[in-house]
Design a protein around this motif. Structure first.
Motif, PDB file in Angstrom:
ATOM      1  N   GLN A 156      -6.012  -3.131   0.462  1.00 28.67           N
ATOM      2  CA  GLN A 156      -6.928  -4.489   0.130  1.00 28.67           C
ATOM      3  C   GLN A 156      -6.018  -5.317  -0.724  1.00 28.67           C
ATOM      4  OE1 GLN A 156     -10.543  -2.730  -0.773  1.00 28.67           O
ATOM      5  NE2 GLN A 156     -11.426  -2.664   1.508  1.00 28.67           N
ATOM      6  N   LYS A 157      -5.677  -4.773  -2.060  1.00 27.60           N
ATOM      7  CA  LYS A 157      -4.877  -5.321  -2.895  1.00 27.60           C
ATOM      8  C   LYS A 157      -3.592  -6.205  -2.299  1.00 27.60           C
ATOM      9  CE  LYS A 157      -7.169  -4.716  -7.046  1.00 27.60           C
ATOM     10  NZ  LYS A 157      -8.240  -5.453  -6.891  1.00 27.60           N
ATOM     11  N   GLN A 158      -2.903  -5.430  -1.555  1.00 25.23           N
ATOM     12  CA  GLN A 158      -1.672  -5.918  -0.810  1.00 25.23           C
ATOM     13  C   GLN A 158      -1.991  -7.136   0.074  1.00 25.23           C
ATOM     14  OE1 GLN A 158      -0.521  -1.750   0.559  1.00 25.23           O
ATOM     15  NE2 GLN A 158       1.631  -2.247  -0.402  1.00 25.23           N
ATOM     16  N   ILE A 159      -3.255  -7.004   0.791  1.00 23.88           N
ATOM     17  CA  ILE A 159      -3.415  -8.083   1.709  1.00 23.88           C
ATOM     18  C   ILE A 159      -3.850  -9.247   0.877  1.00 23.88           C
ATOM     19  CG2 ILE A 159      -5.109  -8.628   3.341  1.00 23.88           C
ATOM     20  CD1 ILE A 159      -5.172  -5.594   4.282  1.00 23.88           C
ATOM     21  N   GLU A 160      -4.703  -9.056  -0.018  1.00 25.53           N
ATOM     22  CA  GLU A 160      -5.243 -10.167  -1.030  1.00 25.53           C
ATOM     23  C   GLU A 160      -3.785 -10.774  -1.643  1.00 25.53           C
ATOM     24  OE1 GLU A 160      -7.933  -8.565  -3.837  1.00 25.53           O
ATOM     25  OE2 GLU A 160      -9.412  -7.963  -2.144  1.00 25.53           O
ATOM     26  N   SER A 161      -2.822  -9.937  -2.090  1.00 25.16           N
ATOM     27  CA  SER A 161      -1.916 -10.633  -2.595  1.00 25.16           C
ATOM     28  C   SER A 161      -0.766 -11.372  -1.708  1.00 25.16           C
ATOM     29  CB  SER A 161      -0.897  -9.578  -3.356  1.00 25.16           C
ATOM     30  OG  SER A 161      -1.609  -8.933  -4.428  1.00 25.16           O
ATOM     31  N   TYR A 162      -0.620 -10.772  -0.623  1.00 19.46           N
ATOM     32  CA  TYR A 162      -0.129 -11.271   0.466  1.00 19.46           C
ATOM     33  C   TYR A 162      -0.619 -12.903   0.822  1.00 19.46           C
ATOM     34  CZ  TYR A 162       1.888 -12.040   5.276  1.00 19.46           C
ATOM     35  OH  TYR A 162       2.583 -12.702   6.289  1.00 19.46           O
ATOM     36  N   ILE A 163      -1.821 -12.756   1.341  1.00 16.96           N
ATOM     37  CA  ILE A 163      -2.378 -14.078   1.705  1.00 16.96           C
ATOM     38  C   ILE A 163      -2.455 -14.991   0.676  1.00 16.96           C
ATOM     39  CG2 ILE A 163      -4.749 -15.229   2.141  1.00 16.96           C
ATOM     40  CD1 ILE A 163      -5.502 -12.536   3.594  1.00 16.96           C
ATOM     41  N   ALA A 164      -2.769 -14.753  -0.806  1.00 13.72           N
ATOM     42  CA  ALA A 164      -2.500 -15.575  -1.965  1.00 13.72           C
ATOM     43  C   ALA A 164      -1.278 -16.162  -2.149  1.00 13.72           C
ATOM     44  CB  ALA A 164      -2.982 -14.602  -3.111  1.00 13.72           C
ATOM     45  N   LEU A 165      -0.214 -15.358  -1.650  1.00 11.03           N
ATOM     46  CA  LEU A 165       1.096 -15.967  -1.640  1.00 11.03           C
ATOM     47  C   LEU A 165       1.442 -17.174  -0.838  1.00 11.03           C
ATOM     48  CD1 LEU A 165       3.280 -12.784  -2.435  1.00 11.03           C
ATOM     49  CD2 LEU A 165       2.990 -14.571  -4.022  1.00 11.03           C
ATOM     50  N   ASP A 202      -6.384 -20.937   6.026  1.00 13.30           N
ATOM     51  CA  ASP A 202      -6.610 -20.292   7.388  1.00 13.30           C
ATOM     52  C   ASP A 202      -6.470 -18.551   7.596  1.00 13.30           C
ATOM     53  OD1 ASP A 202      -6.810 -22.738   8.440  1.00 13.30           O
ATOM     54  OD2 ASP A 202      -4.640 -23.010   9.394  1.00 13.30           O
ATOM     55  N   MET A 203      -5.476 -18.282   6.858  1.00  6.60           N
ATOM     56  CA  MET A 203      -5.039 -16.518   6.869  1.00  6.60           C
ATOM     57  C   MET A 203      -6.399 -15.915   6.270  1.00  6.60           C
ATOM     58  SD  MET A 203      -1.370 -15.993   6.487  1.00  6.60           S
ATOM     59  CE  MET A 203      -1.463 -14.231   6.683  1.00  6.60           C
ATOM     60  N   LYS A 228       2.979   7.491  17.408  1.00  7.63           N
ATOM     61  CA  LYS A 228       2.788   7.163  15.916  1.00  7.63           C
ATOM     62  C   LYS A 228       1.422   6.370  16.094  1.00  7.63           C
ATOM     63  CE  LYS A 228       5.430   3.117  14.775  1.00  7.63           C
ATOM     64  NZ  LYS A 228       6.249   2.586  13.771  1.00  7.63           N
ATOM     65  N   GLU A 229       0.756   6.415  15.039  1.00  6.32           N
ATOM     66  CA  GLU A 229      -0.335   5.479  15.007  1.00  6.32           C
ATOM     67  C   GLU A 229       0.164   4.258  14.575  1.00  6.32           C
ATOM     68  OE1 GLU A 229      -3.372   7.167  12.140  1.00  6.32           O
ATOM     69  OE2 GLU A 229      -4.395   8.078  13.940  1.00  6.32           O
ATOM     70  N   PHE A 230      -0.392   3.249  14.860  1.00  2.06           N
ATOM     71  CA  PHE A 230      -0.080   1.736  14.617  1.00  2.06           C
ATOM     72  C   PHE A 230      -1.608   0.941  14.306  1.00  2.06           C
ATOM     73  CE2 PHE A 230       2.234  -2.255  15.172  1.00  2.06           C
ATOM     74  CZ  PHE A 230       2.962  -2.146  13.687  1.00  2.06           C
ATOM     75  N   TYR A 231      -1.402  -0.381  14.243  1.00  4.28           N
ATOM     76  CA  TYR A 231      -2.667  -1.062  14.276  1.00  4.28           C
ATOM     77  C   TYR A 231      -2.798  -1.896  15.639  1.00  4.28           C
ATOM     78  CZ  TYR A 231       0.541  -4.919  12.622  1.00  4.28           C
ATOM     79  OH  TYR A 231       1.742  -5.678  12.532  1.00  4.28           O
ATOM     80  N   ARG A 232      -4.211  -2.012  15.919  1.00  4.59           N
ATOM     81  CA  ARG A 232      -4.406  -2.479  17.195  1.00  4.59           C
ATOM     82  C   ARG A 232      -4.459  -4.135  17.211  1.00  4.59           C
ATOM     83  NH1 ARG A 232      -5.187  -0.981  22.347  1.00  4.59           N
ATOM     84  NH2 ARG A 232      -6.558   0.674  21.447  1.00  4.59           N
ATOM     85  N   ILE A 233      -4.649  -4.647  16.201  1.00  2.00           N
ATOM     86  CA  ILE A 233      -4.623  -6.201  15.945  1.00  2.00           C
ATOM     87  C   ILE A 233      -3.982  -6.474  14.666  1.00  2.00           C
ATOM     88  CG2 ILE A 233      -6.168  -8.219  15.393  1.00  2.00           C
ATOM     89  CD1 ILE A 233      -6.622  -6.812  18.119  1.00  2.00           C
ATOM     90  N   GLY A 234      -3.059  -7.415  14.626  1.00  2.00           N
ATOM     91  CA  GLY A 234      -2.186  -7.832  13.486  1.00  2.00           C
ATOM     92  C   GLY A 234      -2.182  -9.216  13.279  1.00  2.00           C
ATOM     93  N   MET A 235      -1.994  -9.566  12.004  1.00  2.00           N
ATOM     94  CA  MET A 235      -1.774 -10.851  11.654  1.00  2.00           C
ATOM     95  C   MET A 235      -0.783 -11.101  10.785  1.00  2.00           C
ATOM     96  SD  MET A 235      -4.410 -13.279   9.679  1.00  2.00           S
ATOM     97  CE  MET A 235      -4.777 -12.233   8.405  1.00  2.00           C
ATOM     98  N   SER A 236       0.078 -12.354  10.937  1.00  2.00           N
ATOM     99  CA  SER A 236       1.432 -12.444   9.920  1.00  2.00           C
ATOM    100  C   SER A 236       1.468 -13.817   9.717  1.00  2.00           C
ATOM    101  CB  SER A 236       2.537 -11.662  10.587  1.00  2.00           C
ATOM    102  OG  SER A 236       3.597 -11.950   9.872  1.00  2.00           O
ATOM    103  N   GLY A 285       3.453 -21.150  11.199  1.00  3.22           N
ATOM    104  CA  GLY A 285       2.226 -21.077  11.374  1.00  3.22           C
ATOM    105  C   GLY A 285       1.840 -19.675  10.997  1.00  3.22           C
ATOM    106  N   ILE A 286       0.871 -19.117  12.024  1.00  5.41           N
ATOM    107  CA  ILE A 286       0.341 -17.696  11.991  1.00  5.41           C
ATOM    108  C   ILE A 286       0.609 -17.118  13.314  1.00  5.41           C
ATOM    109  CG2 ILE A 286      -1.810 -16.368  11.594  1.00  5.41           C
ATOM    110  CD1 ILE A 286      -2.687 -18.856   9.869  1.00  5.41           C
ATOM    111  N   SER A 287       0.833 -15.856  13.361  1.00  7.61           N
ATOM    112  CA  SER A 287       0.764 -15.106  14.457  1.00  7.61           C
ATOM    113  C   SER A 287      -0.290 -14.030  14.693  1.00  7.61           C
ATOM    114  CB  SER A 287       2.217 -14.103  14.589  1.00  7.61           C
ATOM    115  OG  SER A 287       3.328 -15.179  15.009  1.00  7.61           O
TER     116      SER A 287
END
Length: 153
Positions: A12-21, A29-30, A79-87, A92-94
């Motif tokens: 959660q912290k990594q996600i927050e930091s990534y979006i904040a950057l 938007d993210m 291997k396990e991976f995520y179903r939905i991703g955002m980058s 823009g955004i994918s």
């Protein structure tokens, strides 16, 4: 149990930091898209991939992931991976949707009503949320995340 709670908090912290950057307006938007996906998939496992391989070399943009999808390889491994991703990307955004067996389904079902976006077999790419119909994006995420084999249109 402590380790899994710490791991979830770290993601959660990594996600927050990534979006904040991210620069504005991409950051807003993210943040909105992250909230939308969490609302659609409230119990989904969260992932954060920093885009680096095992040697620390950057091989992709960082990704936020939601849910679980098992990738099965031709050699029989999985291997396990995520179903939905955002980058974030340079333009823009994918949004990535994995596990769709029919690689034409996403484009065929949503491209015409989505708005100003590029749609491939597993990716929806757009410059800004204001350029797309967010309710159509939400419908695509919801249907694909809850149905590994979306129906033919």
């Amino acid at each position: 149990m402590k380790d899994s709670i710490a791991s979830v908090m770290n993601v959660q912290k990594q996600i927050e930091s990534y979006i904040a950057l991210q620069p504005q307006p991409k950051r807003a938007d993210m943040e909105a898209l992250h909230k939308l996906i969490r609302r659609v998939l409230p119990k989904a496992r969260l992932w954060f991939l920093d885009g680096k391989n095992s040697e620390g070399k950057t091989v992709s943009n960082p990704n936020i992931g939601y849910g679980i999808y098992t990738i099965k390889y031709a050699d029989g491994t999985a291997k396990e991976f995520y179903r939905i991703g955002m980058s974030a990307n340079t333009s823009g955004i994918s949004v990535y949707i994995f596990g769709i067996e029919d690689k034409t389904w996403l484009k065929r079902t949503y491209a015409k009503t989505l708005g100003k976006a590029s749609v491939t077999g597993y990716c929806i790419k757009f410059k800004s949320l204001k350029d797309i119909n967010v309710s159509v994006l939400e419908a695509a995420i919801r249907e694909a995340a809850t149905n590994a084999k979306p129906p033919a249109s």
